[in-house]
Design a protein around this motif. Structure first.
Motif, PDB file in Angstrom:
ATOM      1  N   PRO A 184       0.827  -1.213   0.000  1.00  0.00           N
ATOM      2  CA  PRO A 184       0.000   0.000   0.000  1.00  0.00           C
ATOM      3  C   PRO A 184       0.859   1.259   0.000  1.00  0.00           C
ATOM      4  N   VAL A 185       0.269   2.352  -0.423  1.00  0.00           N
ATOM      5  CA  VAL A 185       0.873   3.670  -0.237  1.00  0.00           C
ATOM      6  C   VAL A 185       0.115   4.339   0.897  1.00  0.00           C
ATOM      7  N   PHE A 186       0.671   5.430   1.399  1.00  0.00           N
ATOM      8  CA  PHE A 186       0.089   6.073   2.571  1.00  0.00           C
ATOM      9  C   PHE A 186      -0.323   7.500   2.198  1.00  0.00           C
ATOM     10  N   LEU A 187      -1.620   7.670   2.166  1.00  0.00           N
ATOM     11  CA  LEU A 187      -2.242   8.882   1.649  1.00  0.00           C
ATOM     12  C   LEU A 187      -2.680   9.780   2.793  1.00  0.00           C
ATOM     13  N   SER A 188      -2.452  11.070   2.645  1.00  0.00           N
ATOM     14  CA  SER A 188      -2.994  12.011   3.632  1.00  0.00           C
ATOM     15  C   SER A 188      -3.296  13.351   2.981  1.00  0.00           C
ATOM     16  N   VAL A 189      -4.282  14.005   3.532  1.00  0.00           N
ATOM     17  CA  VAL A 189      -4.674  15.334   3.072  1.00  0.00           C
ATOM     18  C   VAL A 189      -3.530  16.311   3.305  1.00  0.00           C
ATOM     19  N   GLY A 190      -3.393  17.248   2.367  1.00  0.00           N
ATOM     20  CA  GLY A 190      -2.485  18.361   2.600  1.00  0.00           C
ATOM     21  C   GLY A 190      -3.299  19.532   3.103  1.00  0.00           C
ATOM     22  N   ASN A 191      -4.142  20.042   2.197  1.00  0.00           N
ATOM     23  CA  ASN A 191      -5.012  21.164   2.559  1.00  0.00           C
ATOM     24  C   ASN A 191      -6.038  21.377   1.448  1.00  0.00           C
ATOM     25  N   ASN A 192      -7.226  21.822   1.845  1.00  0.00           N
ATOM     26  CA  ASN A 192      -8.301  22.176   0.908  1.00  0.00           C
ATOM     27  C   ASN A 192      -8.744  21.018   0.023  1.00  0.00           C
ATOM     28  N   SER A 194     -10.586  16.797   0.578  1.00  0.00           N
ATOM     29  CA  SER A 194     -11.021  15.748   1.502  1.00  0.00           C
ATOM     30  C   SER A 194     -10.208  14.483   1.274  1.00  0.00           C
ATOM     31  N   LEU A 195     -10.156  13.638   2.268  1.00  0.00           N
ATOM     32  CA  LEU A 195      -9.411  12.390   2.144  1.00  0.00           C
ATOM     33  C   LEU A 195     -10.031  11.498   1.077  1.00  0.00           C
ATOM     34  N   ASP A 196     -11.345  11.477   0.997  1.00  0.00           N
ATOM     35  CA  ASP A 196     -12.010  10.656  -0.022  1.00  0.00           C
ATOM     36  C   ASP A 196     -11.659  11.131  -1.430  1.00  0.00           C
ATOM     37  N   THR A 197     -11.657  12.437  -1.643  1.00  0.00           N
ATOM     38  CA  THR A 197     -11.316  12.961  -2.966  1.00  0.00           C
ATOM     39  C   THR A 197      -9.852  12.700  -3.291  1.00  0.00           C
ATOM     40  N   ALA A 198      -8.979  12.889  -2.317  1.00  0.00           N
ATOM     41  CA  ALA A 198      -7.558  12.607  -2.533  1.00  0.00           C
ATOM     42  C   ALA A 198      -7.357  11.143  -2.911  1.00  0.00           C
ATOM     43  N   CYS A 199      -8.119  10.265  -2.279  1.00  0.00           N
ATOM     44  CA  CYS A 199      -8.035   8.838  -2.570  1.00  0.00           C
ATOM     45  C   CYS A 199      -8.473   8.550  -4.008  1.00  0.00           C
ATOM     46  N   LYS A 200      -9.587   9.139  -4.417  1.00  0.00           N
ATOM     47  CA  LYS A 200     -10.093   8.945  -5.783  1.00  0.00           C
ATOM     48  C   LYS A 200      -9.090   9.471  -6.810  1.00  0.00           C
ATOM     49  N   LEU A 201      -8.497  10.623  -6.534  1.00  0.00           N
ATOM     50  CA  LEU A 201      -7.527  11.190  -7.456  1.00  0.00           C
ATOM     51  C   LEU A 201      -6.266  10.337  -7.534  1.00  0.00           C
ATOM     52  N   ALA A 202      -5.828   9.821  -6.394  1.00  0.00           N
ATOM     53  CA  ALA A 202      -4.639   8.975  -6.385  1.00  0.00           C
ATOM     54  C   ALA A 202      -4.843   7.741  -7.259  1.00  0.00           C
ATOM     55  N   LEU A 203      -6.015   7.134  -7.161  1.00  0.00           N
ATOM     56  CA  LEU A 203      -6.312   5.946  -7.976  1.00  0.00           C
ATOM     57  C   LEU A 203      -6.415   6.320  -9.451  1.00  0.00           C
ATOM     58  N   ALA A 204      -7.029   7.460  -9.740  1.00  0.00           N
ATOM     59  CA  ALA A 204      -7.179   7.889 -11.131  1.00  0.00           C
ATOM     60  C   ALA A 204      -5.840   8.229 -11.769  1.00  0.00           C
ATOM     61  N   LEU A 205      -4.871   8.608 -10.943  1.00  0.00           N
ATOM     62  CA  LEU A 205      -3.562   9.014 -11.448  1.00  0.00           C
ATOM     63  C   LEU A 205      -2.531   7.890 -11.422  1.00  0.00           C
ATOM     64  N   THR A 206      -2.955   6.691 -11.090  1.00  0.00           N
ATOM     65  CA  THR A 206      -2.042   5.554 -11.034  1.00  0.00           C
ATOM     66  C   THR A 206      -2.261   4.661 -12.253  1.00  0.00           C
ATOM     67  N   ASP A 207      -1.174   4.347 -12.947  1.00  0.00           N
ATOM     68  CA  ASP A 207      -1.290   3.479 -14.121  1.00  0.00           C
ATOM     69  C   ASP A 207      -0.637   2.128 -13.836  1.00  0.00           C
ATOM     70  N   LYS A 208      -0.465   1.316 -14.863  1.00  0.00           N
ATOM     71  CA  LYS A 208       0.060  -0.035 -14.698  1.00  0.00           C
ATOM     72  C   LYS A 208       1.568  -0.066 -14.453  1.00  0.00           C
ATOM     73  N   GLU A 209       2.227   1.067 -14.666  1.00  0.00           N
ATOM     74  CA  GLU A 209       3.681   1.094 -14.553  1.00  0.00           C
ATOM     75  C   GLU A 209       4.178   0.995 -13.113  1.00  0.00           C
ATOM     76  N   SER A 210       3.370   1.461 -12.168  1.00  0.00           N
ATOM     77  CA  SER A 210       3.818   1.527 -10.776  1.00  0.00           C
ATOM     78  C   SER A 210       2.622   1.638  -9.849  1.00  0.00           C
ATOM     79  N   HIS A 211       2.844   1.326  -8.568  1.00  0.00           N
ATOM     80  CA  HIS A 211       1.770   1.501  -7.591  1.00  0.00           C
ATOM     81  C   HIS A 211       1.769   2.913  -7.022  1.00  0.00           C
TER      82      HIS A 211
END
Length: 235
Positions: A184-192, A194-211
C-alpha cells in the motif's frame, strides 16, 4: 541536542501549530474542473565540502491524458538540519523556487511525502499548501508512525482497498492499495481537499507502470536524473 537545535525546534513547532489550525480537510474545488496535476519530490546528496545539497523536481501532467506538460527543477544547499517532524523547513525553500519556474500552474499539487499524517498535521504537503494557493495531498511510500505506537491495518489485497489510519479517535490518513497484491501507499490530506477525494484522485492518477501515482513517480525519477547530472558535472 544542542541549545540552537532546541530553539529552532521550538520556533518551528510554533509555526506548525499556528498553521495546522488553518488546514481544511474539505474540497475547495470541483473535481470535474481538474485539468492539471503536479508531482513534487526532492533528492539529497553531500558535496565535496560535506555540505548537504538537494534538488527539487516538479512534473506537471494533464489530468485526463496523463501526458507530461512540463518538468522543472531547482537545486541548492540545505541549511536546516534534519529533525524528525520538521522536514518541511528543509524542503520548502527549494520547492518554492521550483514553483516560480513553472509555466503551467497546476490545479493540484501531489507530494512524495505526508500531509495530515504528522504529529501536528504539518507534513510537507500541508505546510507547502499555505504558500502554493492550491489544494494539496501527500503520497508516502513508507509508513510514518506518528505516535510511535499506532500502526496501520493492512487493506484487503484488491486494488482500491484501503484502511484509515486512526490515532486518538481522529483519522490522520489512509493506507491505500493502488494495485492488487502490491504494497500500500500512505495517503494524507495536505489542505483544501477531503481524504475521499484525494483517494479517488490517487487511484485515477495511477497506471500499470507503478503503484505510485504518475505525478510523484515521474517527479521521483526526475530527481535521480537531475542529481546524477548535478553531481557528475562537479567532477
Amino acid at each position: 541536542m544542542s541549545e540552537d537545535t532546541e530553539q529552532m525546534q521550538e520556533k518551528f513547532r510554533a509555526i506548525q501549530e499556528d498553521l495546522s489550525s488553518k488546514i481544511s480537510c474539505t474540497d475547495s474545488f470541483d473535481v470535474n474542473n481538474i485539468k492539471t496535476v503536479a508531482g513534487i519530490d526532492l533528492a539529497y546528496w553531500k558535496d565535496e565540502n560535506d555540505d548537504e545539497q538537494a534538488v527539487c523536481c516538479i512534473v506537471v501532467i494533464d489530468f485526463n491524458t496523463h501526458e507530461v506538460m512540463e518538468k522543472k527543477h531547482f537545486s541548492g544547499k540545505i541549511d536546516v538540519p534534519y529533525m524528525p517532524g520538521f522536514l518541511a523547513f528543509r524542503e520548502l525553500p527549494l520547492i518554492l523556487e521550483t514553483v516560480k519556474l513553472l509555466e503551467n500552474i497546476p490545479n493540484i499539487y501531489v507530494f512524495d511525502g505526508n500531509g495530515y499524517l504528522h504529529p501536528r498535521h504539518m507534513g510537507i504537503a500541508s505546510h507547502a499548501s499555505f504558500y502554493l494557493d492550491r489544494p494539496t495531498f501527500g503520497i508516502a511510500k513508507t509508513y510514518f508512525r506518528v505516535d510511535k505506537k499506532t500502526d496501520y491495518t493492512e487493506p484487503a489485497p484488491e486494488s482500491g482497498s484501503f484502511t484509515d489510519i486512526v490515532i486518538g479517535g481522529e483519522v490522520y490518513g489512509r493506507a491505500l492499495r493502488t494495485h492488487t497484491g502490491v504494497k500500500p501507499v500512505f495517503l494524507s490530506v495536505g489542505n483544501n481537499i477531503s481524504l475521499d477525494t484525494a483517494c479517488k484522485l490517487a487511484l485515477a492518477l495511477t497506471d500499470k507502470e507503478s503503484h505510485i501515482p504518475i505525478p510523484t513517480r515521474l517527479a521521483d525519477l526526475e530527481t535521480h536524473v537531475q542529481r546524477t547530472e548535478l553531481t557528475t558535472s562537479k567532477i
